[in-house]
Design an enzyme around this catalytic site. Structure first.
Site, short mmCIF file in Angstrom:
data_model
loop_
_atom_site.label_atom_id
_atom_site.label_comp_id
_atom_site.label_asym_id
_atom_site.label_seq_id
_atom_site.Cartn_x
_atom_site.Cartn_y
_atom_site.Cartn_z
N THR A 1 0.88 -1.16 0.00
CA THR A 1 0.00 0.00 0.00
C THR A 1 0.91 1.21 0.00
O THR A 1 2.13 1.06 0.00
CB THR A 1 -0.94 -0.05 1.23
N GLY B 1 -4.15 -6.07 5.93
CA GLY B 1 -5.20 -5.24 6.48
C GLY B 1 -5.92 -5.84 7.66
O GLY B 1 -6.24 -5.14 8.63
N THR C 1 0.80 0.04 6.52
CA THR C 1 0.81 -0.89 5.40
C THR C 1 0.98 -2.30 5.93
O THR C 1 1.38 -2.48 7.08
CB THR C 1 1.96 -0.56 4.41
#
Length: 280
Positions: free
Chosen positions: A155, A207, A204
């Site tokens: 991310t 998740g 990051t």
């Protein structure tokens, strides 16, 4: 004025020296552009600007070059938080836009500030963001070969402290690849992106682990309660060990403390304070 950014984990792309050098160069260039922009703009404006640059770079899993979900579609998530007003906005699983962080920025002044799916896309169109296909040839080839099953950690994000002492954080992701369609990442939640008057954090990693650890909000809360950023992050990462949480963070405090850490190798990052620093 301080700025720190991340580009996910090195393991989310092929781990070779050419890729590593490309990411080092890209992060160095982007953090310097962002810091220059910060000289004449607010922290809030700067994190949007800088994350947009990261979204526009195919090396990172956000915006262009995002990973493809199991049904062949790219769905993007991004969030923005203003440390001064403590207003949070975000888009979840938005399709066919170039810069989801800019759509999140547009939502910041609305009462309904987090939108998902079709509603987020409709809002983007009404706000003047045209159709854009973020799938690159490399991501398509990876999808067709199902290589993304191994490349699932990435991310982008940015935290900025401006000349007025204001903080802001922004995070954007293309997901982990081959996930169940419409799976929600941490990036557009306060677990993955959080800022107040004391600190800002962008995360990051995996998740689900970041959400389980309430990571960004927890670290910022601890700084607010008197912890140093390093101590707050280190304590929070120690708590991730209970479930082998996979995460990395970048952060800045209002006092100017800047810090990054990760639970597994290797988060890619860059910062600019007085000098440029880039992951090695």
């Amino acid at each position: 004025m301080k700025l720190i950014i991340h580009g996910g984990f090195f393991s989310e792309s092929s781990t070779n020296q050419e890729t590593k050098k490309a990411k080092q160069d890209a992060l160095a260039a982007i953090v310097m552009q962002g810091h220059e922009y910060l000289k004449t703009h607010t922290a809030l404006e700067t994190v949007v600007y800088t994350v947009s640059l990261l979204e526009d770079n195919e090396l990172f899993n956000a915006g262009i070059g995002s990973q493809i979900q199991s049904d062949g579609k790219v769905r993007l998530s991004a969030a923005l938080m203003d440390g001064t007003t403590e207003r949070f906005s975000g888009v979840i699983n938005i399709e066919d836009v170039k810069n989801p962080i800019q759509v999140a920025q547009n939502l910041l002044t609305y009462d309904d500030r987090v939108l998902s799916g079709d509603g987020a896309q409709q809002f983007a169109r009404e706000s003047g963001y045209p159709y854009f296909n973020p799938i690159t040839a490399q991501r398509q080839a990876e999808y067709e070969a199902k290589l993304n099953l191994k490349n699932n950690k990435g991310t982008v994000g940015c935290v900025a402290l401006d000349a007025a002492g204001n903080l802001a954080a922004a995070t954007s992701t293309g997901g982990k690849g081959f996930e169940i369609p419409c799976r929600v990442s941490d990036s557009a939640t306060v677990a993955g992106n959080f800022a107040n008057a004391y600190a800002g954090i962008s995360c990051t990693g995996v998740g689900e682990d970041i959400v389980s650890g309430a990571l960004a909000a927890k670290i910022v809360t601890r700084v607010t309660d008197g912890f140093s950023l390093k101590d707050a992050a280190d304590k929070s990462f120690t708590e991730l060990k209970a479930f082998d949480g996979f995460a990395g963070i970048v952060g800045i405090t209002a006092a100017g403390e800047i810090y990054h850490c990760d639970s597994h190798p290797y988060m890619v990052w860059a910062s600019f304070d007085v000098n440029l620093q880039v992951f090695s």
